[in-house]
Design a protein around this motif. Structure first.
Motif, short mmCIF file in Angstrom:
data_model
loop_
_atom_site.label_atom_id
_atom_site.label_comp_id
_atom_site.label_asym_id
_atom_site.label_seq_id
_atom_site.Cartn_x
_atom_site.Cartn_y
_atom_site.Cartn_z
N PHE A 69 0.69 -1.38 0.02
CA PHE A 69 0.07 -0.05 -0.11
C PHE A 69 0.90 1.31 0.11
O PHE A 69 0.52 2.32 -0.52
CB PHE A 69 -0.90 0.01 1.27
CG PHE A 69 -2.00 -1.07 1.43
CD1 PHE A 69 -2.78 -1.21 0.44
CD2 PHE A 69 -1.66 -2.13 2.29
CE1 PHE A 69 -3.56 -2.26 0.64
CE2 PHE A 69 -2.52 -3.33 2.38
CZ PHE A 69 -3.54 -3.15 1.50
N TYR A 70 1.87 1.14 0.67
CA TYR A 70 2.88 2.24 0.96
C TYR A 70 3.12 3.03 -0.47
O TYR A 70 3.22 4.51 -0.42
CB TYR A 70 4.10 1.84 1.59
CG TYR A 70 5.10 2.93 2.13
CD1 TYR A 70 4.73 3.58 3.34
CD2 TYR A 70 6.04 3.31 1.25
CE1 TYR A 70 5.74 4.56 3.92
CE2 TYR A 70 6.63 4.57 1.88
CZ TYR A 70 6.49 5.02 3.17
OH TYR A 70 7.37 5.98 3.50
N GLY A 71 3.39 2.45 -1.45
CA GLY A 71 3.96 2.89 -2.72
C GLY A 71 2.86 3.99 -3.27
O GLY A 71 3.03 4.91 -3.96
N VAL B 36 2.86 7.67 8.70
CA VAL B 36 2.86 6.54 8.84
C VAL B 36 4.07 6.12 9.69
O VAL B 36 4.68 5.34 10.41
CB VAL B 36 2.67 5.50 7.71
CG1 VAL B 36 2.90 4.09 7.90
CG2 VAL B 36 1.03 5.66 7.43
N ASP B 37 5.28 6.71 8.87
CA ASP B 37 6.49 6.59 9.11
C ASP B 37 6.81 7.22 10.32
O ASP B 37 7.57 6.70 11.18
CB ASP B 37 7.69 7.28 8.03
CG ASP B 37 7.68 6.59 6.72
OD1 ASP B 37 7.24 5.11 6.83
OD2 ASP B 37 8.29 6.97 5.77
#
Length: 168
Positions: A81-83, A93-94
């Motif tokens: 999902f991150y990309g 999120v990070d």
């Protein structure tokens, strides 16, 4: 962001960059050790120290290169999902998940320091025929874990700055 945080982040990044660039060359050291191992087994008497020294060199390579890898964004990440997220969502999120990494690294560093102090106090040696001291590689491991911890803190501050619309 306050100036002291920006300065701290710059120093951490600069130091980890230099250590990471140094660690890259440890791969060539390991290749030389393994080349000597092959040569000595073929033409001379086999060396007792080569395999374990290659393992120690590889350990130093990836432990000291971990913070550099994180700094360059080259570490492994689950990108399902991150990309597809926006830069702001990624920063959120990070900034949240970095606390799990920091917690893990603090526990790992605590255990590493305990193990290193034991190795120094009792002169711990490897249970192989070569029997090298274990304290040097354990000190390197603690140093690498500390660098990774500092880089995680630096990354957290960079993510917070990104969320605030500021760049460090």
């Amino acid at each position: 962001m306050p100036q002291w945080i920006k300065t701290l982040v710059r120093y951490i990044d600069a130091f980890n960059y230099r250590v990471g660039r140094f660690a890259m060359y440890l791969l060539f050291v390991m290749m030389g050790i393994l080349l000597w191992s092959s040569f000595s087994k073929t033409f001379l008497l086999p060396s007792l120290w080569t395999l374990e020294m290659a393992q120690f060199t590889l350990t130093a390579y990836y432990i000291l290169g971990g913070a550099y890898s994180m700094q360059m964004g080259e570490h492994v990440r689950m990108d399902l999902f991150y990309g597809s997220w926006s830069e702001r969502t990624k920063a959120w999120v990070d900034a949240f998940t970095i606390f799990f990494l920091i917690f893990y690294l603090v526990i790992l560093l605590y255990g590493g320091i305990e193990s290193t102090s034991y190795a120094l106090q009792y002169g711990e040696r490897s249970p192989t025929a070569w029997r090298p001291q274990m304290s040097p590689i354990k000190i390197i491991m603690c140093f690498g874990i500390l660098l990774m911890l500092l880089q995680a803190i630096s990354t957290f501050f960079k993510d917070v700055a990104k969320l605030r619309g500021d760049e460090i």
